[in-house]
Design an enzyme around this catalytic site. Structure first.
Site, mmCIF file in Angstrom:
data_model
loop_
_atom_site.group_PDB
_atom_site.id
_atom_site.type_symbol
_atom_site.label_atom_id
_atom_site.label_comp_id
_atom_site.label_asym_id
_atom_site.label_seq_id
_atom_site.Cartn_x
_atom_site.Cartn_y
_atom_site.Cartn_z
ATOM 1 N N HIS A 1 0.822 -1.215 0.000
ATOM 2 C CA HIS A 1 0.000 0.000 0.000
ATOM 3 C C HIS A 1 0.857 1.267 0.000
ATOM 4 C CE1 HIS A 1 0.926 0.907 4.207
ATOM 5 N NE2 HIS A 1 0.789 -0.391 4.439
ATOM 6 N N GLU B 1 -2.311 -7.187 7.370
ATOM 7 C CA GLU B 1 -0.990 -7.107 7.976
ATOM 8 C C GLU B 1 -0.915 -7.991 9.222
ATOM 9 O OE1 GLU B 1 2.011 -6.987 7.799
ATOM 10 O OE2 GLU B 1 2.607 -4.883 7.618
#
Length: 215
Positions: free
Chosen positions: A9, A82
């Site tokens: 990201h 994550e």
């Protein structure tokens, strides 16, 4: 041969503030949006057919920008989240106690049994990331998917593809909006199955990464 592109990201507000994110979230900075547009421009001519993303906000926004450039829909997959950083989530790195910093360093230094209290182990992260990658093999023939995920998660995935332990991921530098690729193939010259074609490519970006500026 199946080619799977991997994108971390874009830069977030908490990246810039040195605040631990994990599965907590913060929005992209203006620079993070710019990074996402640059990587989107780079992959827009690659024939991407699916954009699959972690369901956290920072990855979904990055994926949206890429999907619009590629003419794809965004598919959310929670397995691409994550690493859960347990009791350290949302904490500023500079505010950690010596004990908390020791927990964090166990993860950063690649300790086999490193786990932050109430958090996730690298092995658990590696298992769900590999499951998500293996799911790409079920896509229609001729597909070329792109996965948007996170720094530790993608590093862990690439490490396992290389045959390394999941906790070796801190030996890989995957900067915001870096581009990696893994291929699934049958080859007389390379190992059959998944191989790493490239990792951490940032030649499409036009500004220094945060870890270069914050040294």
């Amino acid at each position: 041969m199946l080619q799977v592109y991997l994108v971390r990201h874009g830069e977030t507000e908490w990246n810039a503030a040195r605040r631990i994110q994990g599965q907590s979230d913060s929005p992209l900075t203006a620079n993070g949006e710019h990074q996402a547009r640059l990587v989107a421009q780079r992959v827009s001519k690659q024939g991407i057919t699916h954009v699959i993303t972690s369901d956290l906000g920072r990855t979904r926004r990055t994926a949206q920008i890429i999907a619009e450039a590629c003419g794809c829909e965004v598919i959310n997959d929670p397995r691409l989240r994550e690493l859960h950083m347990g009791v350290l989530e949302e904490r500023l790195i500079d505010s950690l106690t010596p004990q908390e910093e020791q927990w964090r360093k166990q993860m950063v230094d690649g300790t086999a049994d490193g786990r932050i209290p109430q958090g996730e182990s690298m092995s658990e992260l590696g298992d769900r990331m590999r499951e998500a990658l293996e799911s790409c093999l079920m896509l229609p023939e001729g597909s070329k998917p792109l996965i948007v995920s996170h720094g530790i998660a993608l590093g862990c995935l690439i490490s396992t593809v290389l045959g390394l332990p999941a906790y070796a991921e801190r030996r890989l530098r995957l900067r915001n909006c870096s581009l990696s690729r893994v291929d699934h193939q049958q080859s007389p010259w390379l190992a059959s199955g998944w191989i790493v074609e490239t990792a951490g490519d940032v030649t499409h970006l036009d500004t220094p990464a945060l870890d270069e500026l914050q040294r």
